[in-house]
Scaffold this motif. Sequence first.
Motif, mmCIF file in Angstrom:
data_model
loop_
_atom_site.group_PDB
_atom_site.id
_atom_site.type_symbol
_atom_site.label_atom_id
_atom_site.label_comp_id
_atom_site.label_asym_id
_atom_site.label_seq_id
_atom_site.Cartn_x
_atom_site.Cartn_y
_atom_site.Cartn_z
ATOM 1 N N ARG A 22 -31.370 -14.379 -2.013
ATOM 2 C CA ARG A 22 -29.826 -14.959 -2.083
ATOM 3 C C ARG A 22 -29.704 -15.231 -3.409
ATOM 4 N NH1 ARG A 22 -31.874 -17.236 2.852
ATOM 5 N NH2 ARG A 22 -30.551 -16.226 4.704
ATOM 6 N N LEU A 23 -28.428 -15.423 -3.680
ATOM 7 C CA LEU A 23 -27.893 -15.620 -5.101
ATOM 8 C C LEU A 23 -28.188 -17.108 -5.166
ATOM 9 C CD1 LEU A 23 -24.785 -13.112 -5.020
ATOM 10 C CD2 LEU A 23 -27.157 -12.733 -5.926
ATOM 11 N N HIS A 24 -27.614 -17.426 -6.551
ATOM 12 C CA HIS A 24 -27.507 -18.959 -6.936
ATOM 13 C C HIS A 24 -26.458 -19.567 -5.717
ATOM 14 C CE1 HIS A 24 -26.544 -22.457 -9.267
ATOM 15 N NE2 HIS A 24 -27.292 -22.037 -10.118
ATOM 16 N N GLY A 130 -27.737 1.297 -17.736
ATOM 17 C CA GLY A 130 -27.800 0.065 -18.550
ATOM 18 C C GLY A 130 -27.728 -1.162 -17.478
ATOM 19 N N VAL A 131 -28.245 -2.384 -18.244
ATOM 20 C CA VAL A 131 -28.160 -3.496 -17.276
ATOM 21 C C VAL A 131 -27.614 -4.809 -17.992
ATOM 22 C CG1 VAL A 131 -29.746 -5.375 -16.001
ATOM 23 C CG2 VAL A 131 -30.381 -2.891 -16.004
ATOM 24 N N ASN A 132 -26.474 -5.145 -17.499
ATOM 25 C CA ASN A 132 -25.666 -6.281 -18.358
ATOM 26 C C ASN A 132 -25.829 -7.617 -17.769
ATOM 27 O OD1 ASN A 132 -23.722 -6.873 -20.245
ATOM 28 N ND2 ASN A 132 -22.146 -6.426 -19.288
ATOM 29 N N ILE A 133 -26.073 -8.580 -18.491
ATOM 30 C CA ILE A 133 -26.083 -10.114 -18.410
ATOM 31 C C ILE A 133 -24.963 -10.591 -18.895
ATOM 32 C CG2 ILE A 133 -27.227 -12.114 -18.233
ATOM 33 C CD1 ILE A 133 -29.801 -10.741 -17.947
ATOM 34 N N VAL A 134 -23.930 -11.238 -18.090
ATOM 35 C CA VAL A 134 -22.861 -11.953 -18.767
ATOM 36 C C VAL A 134 -22.763 -13.423 -18.335
ATOM 37 C CG1 VAL A 134 -20.137 -12.224 -18.689
ATOM 38 C CG2 VAL A 134 -21.392 -9.994 -18.452
ATOM 39 N N ARG A 135 -22.696 -14.211 -19.263
ATOM 40 C CA ARG A 135 -22.690 -15.749 -18.795
ATOM 41 C C ARG A 135 -21.424 -16.351 -19.415
ATOM 42 N NH1 ARG A 135 -28.063 -14.628 -21.123
ATOM 43 N NH2 ARG A 135 -29.622 -15.234 -19.540
ATOM 44 N N PRO A 136 -20.508 -16.362 -18.569
ATOM 45 C CA PRO A 136 -19.157 -17.135 -18.880
ATOM 46 C C PRO A 136 -19.356 -18.361 -19.013
ATOM 47 C CG PRO A 136 -18.833 -15.648 -16.792
ATOM 48 C CD PRO A 136 -20.333 -15.656 -17.375
ATOM 49 N N LEU A 137 -18.359 -19.307 -19.625
ATOM 50 C CA LEU A 137 -18.640 -20.504 -20.000
ATOM 51 C C LEU A 137 -19.003 -21.608 -18.987
ATOM 52 C CD1 LEU A 137 -18.489 -22.691 -21.989
ATOM 53 C CD2 LEU A 137 -16.285 -22.954 -21.945
ATOM 54 N N ILE A 138 -18.220 -21.417 -17.748
ATOM 55 C CA ILE A 138 -18.306 -22.331 -16.520
ATOM 56 C C ILE A 138 -19.707 -22.094 -15.810
ATOM 57 C CG2 ILE A 138 -17.248 -22.900 -14.365
ATOM 58 C CD1 ILE A 138 -15.831 -24.113 -16.996
ATOM 59 N N PRO A 139 -20.009 -20.657 -15.542
ATOM 60 C CA PRO A 139 -21.187 -20.537 -14.982
ATOM 61 C C PRO A 139 -22.353 -20.992 -15.851
ATOM 62 C CG PRO A 139 -19.868 -18.710 -14.552
ATOM 63 C CD PRO A 139 -18.968 -19.508 -15.452
ATOM 64 N N ARG A 140 -22.033 -20.881 -17.207
ATOM 65 C CA ARG A 140 -23.234 -21.356 -18.176
ATOM 66 C C ARG A 140 -23.494 -22.807 -17.952
ATOM 67 N NH1 ARG A 140 -22.517 -19.718 -24.200
ATOM 68 N NH2 ARG A 140 -24.671 -20.291 -24.400
ATOM 69 N N LEU A 141 -22.433 -23.814 -17.547
ATOM 70 C CA LEU A 141 -22.725 -24.937 -17.438
ATOM 71 C C LEU A 141 -23.565 -25.458 -16.253
ATOM 72 C CD1 LEU A 141 -19.220 -26.358 -18.059
ATOM 73 C CD2 LEU A 141 -21.116 -26.455 -19.585
ATOM 74 N N PHE A 142 -23.550 -24.495 -15.319
ATOM 75 C CA PHE A 142 -24.080 -24.486 -13.884
ATOM 76 C C PHE A 142 -25.664 -23.837 -14.085
ATOM 77 C CE2 PHE A 142 -20.168 -25.374 -12.295
ATOM 78 C CZ PHE A 142 -20.052 -26.173 -11.248
ATOM 79 N N GLY A 143 -25.890 -23.226 -15.201
ATOM 80 C CA GLY A 143 -27.158 -22.509 -15.374
ATOM 81 C C GLY A 143 -27.056 -21.314 -14.775
ATOM 82 N N ALA A 144 -25.844 -20.654 -14.428
ATOM 83 C CA ALA A 144 -25.828 -19.399 -13.545
ATOM 84 C C ALA A 144 -25.385 -18.144 -14.651
ATOM 85 C CB ALA A 144 -24.960 -19.385 -12.599
ATOM 86 N N ALA A 145 -25.902 -16.875 -14.395
ATOM 87 C CA ALA A 145 -25.297 -15.774 -14.951
ATOM 88 C C ALA A 145 -24.989 -14.478 -14.050
ATOM 89 C CB ALA A 145 -26.472 -15.202 -16.159
ATOM 90 N N LYS A 146 -24.174 -13.577 -14.629
ATOM 91 C CA LYS A 146 -23.935 -12.535 -13.667
ATOM 92 C C LYS A 146 -24.772 -11.169 -14.150
ATOM 93 C CE LYS A 146 -19.874 -10.124 -14.347
ATOM 94 N NZ LYS A 146 -18.467 -9.853 -14.259
ATOM 95 N N LEU A 147 -25.547 -10.527 -13.294
ATOM 96 C CA LEU A 147 -26.387 -9.404 -13.631
ATOM 97 C C LEU A 147 -25.329 -8.182 -13.105
ATOM 98 C CD1 LEU A 147 -29.924 -9.056 -13.949
ATOM 99 C CD2 LEU A 147 -28.674 -7.372 -12.475
#
Length: 539
Positions: A22-24, A130-147
């Motif tokens: 499961r995800l975050h 390719g594999v891309n990891i995006v860390r928007p500002l709000i998810p970064r505060l939760f320690g989360a990232a989009k893959l």
Amino acid sequence: MSVPATTPTLDASTLADGQWHRLHPASPLLRGGIFVFAILGFIVANLRERLVDVFFQVPSYSGDPLDEIVQRGAVGWALAGVALVLVVILVVFYLIWRMHTFRVSGDSVEVRSGLIFRSHRQARLDRIQGVNIVRPLIPRLFGAAKLEVSVAGQDANVQLSYLGSSLADGLRRDILRLASGVRIDAERRSDTGAPVAPGAQVTPGEQLPAETRAPVSTAVGEFAAARVHEFLAPEFDADAVPPASVVKIPVGRLLGSIVFSGFTVFLLLSLAALLVSVSLGVSGWLMLVVLPGLIGTVGYYFSRFTKSLRYSIAGTPDGVRVGFGLFSTTNETLPPGRIHAISVVQPLLWRGFGWWQVRINKAGHSSSSGAAGQANTTTLPVGNLADVAQVLRLILPSFDSERHAALVRAGLVGRGDDSSDGFRTAPRRAAWLRPFSWRRTGYQIDSGVVLVRRGVVSRELVLVPLARLQSVGIAQGPMRRMLRLASARLHTVAGPVFASLGVVDVDEARRLFQGVAAGAISSARSDTSHQWNQPNGDL
């Protein structure tokens, strides 16, 4: 046929163990639950007048809906209704999170999602671009990232929104290693090293016994420290990426490239038109059209600048990694052999500074934009000749000798009046069709790469690996037939790079066609970049 004694394997204690995960836990809130905050904000905004009335005895506005609720004695019912709505939203979010799972097996990445309407997306590892990891500002505060796993095909990407930040980095590494030919160990183990039953689902953090978990206060402190470290940490780990392979953009050069751009020229022309209209006394309607756009340019420049800060490119064992961003960060890894064409271009405004831009064609495209709001096919937004040479060495590792470097330099800054620069140029009669650029127009084939040079106002060099070539074509219209000229086009996957020669001698066009066709077949047969980590036996 000889078989290697050992085959690279991947420890199955990671998320790439072939099991469903499961995800975050905060994923539903981060992906679509922001309207919960909007509801709370609406309630607080309406309660503000009521609180002012209670504590400062200020008369309330008679039309306030909260006043109507208080007068009817329905405060309890209103609060119960709000609580019920929030509970329903949280339950729906929880169910969505429970039903959204993913797994990474030895041949694909799969995602199952949907509460009422179910969907199942699959990305084959052999088609990963390719594999891309995006860390928007709000998810970064939760320690989360989009893959996001980018694969060849229309709307075929697979997204995992969101994962824990460190888990996303590890999963990206494992996906690329599996795509490179590494295989998963048969025995699965938990994070503590104990064997796990084949049917059990391994979720990070579930293996720790209750007595080993840290107290709440310690956990909060560690979480805050981890977020601060993540915001301040460099884009690349010095232990994983050789420092000599990292290419960065100085802040001054980045700012200058944004100022000396086509948008700035358009802005100056708009200002000039506005000043002329003011002097003529007809600025009323023009002011309404131009002024809002001029005000918005401040935000445009600020957004482009902040999104491009900390831009860096580096070579890793699994390909070229491009990272950028200040508040919201993005980094993408392009595996070997996934780049189909490269363009090195120099706009006229950058000529005096010696700046260049590198763009690429690739079969898969990330849904997130690149630095400065540009397409994610822009690998180097701005750099000097040394930066371009370093980036080309990362993208084309087999094209890095001194001879290759001299050929690239001739393609970038050569004027075409020196027959010894290595390029086969257009004849003088091509000046009838290309009066300014015919001298620079030319091509060369070297080490499985086709180089196409063109342009005099905006100079450009295009490099096409023959192993990635789709087809080659030559054409001849009436004017070119009369001048014994032809045009040539190297076809690759769609993208911003067009490998074409506007004018070339007709006999040279035939040689180009034959050389490219034979080289493409030979390069495709010997190419092993689709599984760059797979041991090869002697056939």
